[in-house]
Design an enzyme around this catalytic site. Sequence first.
Site, mmCIF file in Angstrom:
data_model
loop_
_atom_site.group_PDB
_atom_site.id
_atom_site.type_symbol
_atom_site.label_atom_id
_atom_site.label_comp_id
_atom_site.label_asym_id
_atom_site.label_seq_id
_atom_site.Cartn_x
_atom_site.Cartn_y
_atom_site.Cartn_z
ATOM 1 N N SER A 253 0.827 -1.196 0.000
ATOM 2 C CA SER A 253 0.000 0.000 0.000
ATOM 3 C C SER A 253 0.868 1.256 0.000
ATOM 4 O O SER A 253 1.656 1.454 -0.924
ATOM 5 C CB SER A 253 -0.966 -0.034 1.190
ATOM 6 O OG SER A 253 -1.961 0.962 1.054
ATOM 7 N N ASP B 25 -8.562 -2.919 -7.003
ATOM 8 C CA ASP B 25 -8.000 -2.711 -5.669
ATOM 9 C C ASP B 25 -9.037 -2.093 -4.734
ATOM 10 O O ASP B 25 -9.635 -1.056 -5.045
ATOM 11 C CB ASP B 25 -6.773 -1.803 -5.763
ATOM 12 C CG ASP B 25 -6.101 -1.584 -4.436
ATOM 13 O OD1 ASP B 25 -5.160 -2.307 -4.117
ATOM 14 O OD2 ASP B 25 -6.545 -0.670 -3.700
ATOM 15 N N HIS C 197 -6.740 -5.863 -1.288
ATOM 16 C CA HIS C 197 -5.689 -4.863 -1.102
ATOM 17 C C HIS C 197 -4.574 -5.485 -0.269
ATOM 18 O O HIS C 197 -4.761 -5.792 0.898
ATOM 19 C CB HIS C 197 -6.276 -3.631 -0.400
ATOM 20 C CG HIS C 197 -5.320 -2.471 -0.299
ATOM 21 N ND1 HIS C 197 -4.873 -1.790 -1.409
ATOM 22 C CD2 HIS C 197 -4.740 -1.873 0.772
ATOM 23 C CE1 HIS C 197 -4.069 -0.805 -1.025
ATOM 24 N NE2 HIS C 197 -3.963 -0.847 0.296
#
Length: 391
Positions: A176, A272, A336
């Site tokens: 991330s 995502d 994610h």
Amino acid sequence: MFSANSRAWIHPLLCLIFSLVSLDVDGGPVPMTILQSAVAKGAVCLDGSPPAYHFSPGFGSGVNNWLVHMEGGGWCRNVEECVERKGNFRGSSKYMKPLSFSGILGDNQKANPDFYNWNRIKIRYCDGSSFTGDVEAVNPATNLHYRGGRVWRAIIDDLLAKGMNRAQNALLSGCSAGGLASILHCDNFRNLLPASAKVKCFSDAGYFIDAKDISGADSIKSFFTNVVNLHGSAKNLPPSCTSRLPPSMCFFPQHVVATMRTPLFILNAAYDAWQIRNILAPSSADRGKAWTDCKLDIKHCSSSQLQTLQGYRSQFLQALPASSSTGMFILSCHAHCHSGDQTTWQAADSPVIDKTRIAQAVGDWYYGRSAVRKIDCPYPCNSSCRNIDNE
């Protein structure tokens, strides 16, 4: 949309915190190093506390190999959001708890065959700028320190002194916001290591694209502009990009990767979960909350919403680098981050593309066993997907 007081952020943040706690792990807690020496360099978390990292030493054939993984956790784009982070582990090492390693950081040979015996490091994320900030001044009213770039360099210097300066193989990775950092710092990381070392970078769920939201607004562009300006990030963004574009545009990987010199692997979901919630359909663009259920679970999306999601996937694929030298594993999952959890990294029921699991794809790419550029078919074709959010 991105206000610290917005209810839209509460649920995702809680999900991220609990997912960190619940990750499948290979062993017990990995010791945490609080880098007190960094304070004298001004390399501190948002609250002024020293930065931290977890270090599991390499062994056997991996003693001179180094995997440096950067934790994720979003960004703060204004004083209010950064003050909020200052009161938890996202902005202060005082609140960081022990953690265990899993997935790409795991020490089990069967579960992590290519990296299990490397020196494995997880850099904790406490600056809110993807490790790019560098503002000298500190307002005594808030005591906020925007020093992410200094934190990154101080920890890398400490690792170099502990033996990474003799690395034979190295991989800079992250999830991330940490996955974005692995792109932004990639060439710099390469430059700090021996010229003889094999050095590559791996971004998991860090390929955030420059796209308009469902209302036609540039919400994410505005957000990243505020992050870059607040944290003074420009000086720590790749000069190969900032020499051509405004600094805030260089927070988008699609504007950076074309001029990168160091090999990169991109692991990302085309749908995502974070990007769908915050780039495509942020609360500011969905006042009627028509997207609420869809954002939480792609199975609850209407036919018209699915059409919009397919359009977003097309934009995402168009933003990927065309170079065949860039490794890719682009899933059709609504998820994610995949690399930090053993169940999605390398397990019997892990997500696959063409019968290949993520761990195998990354290992094959790193060691040059085969070229890996796998792009999944559109949703809902992949039944192996796990709809998770493991930031």
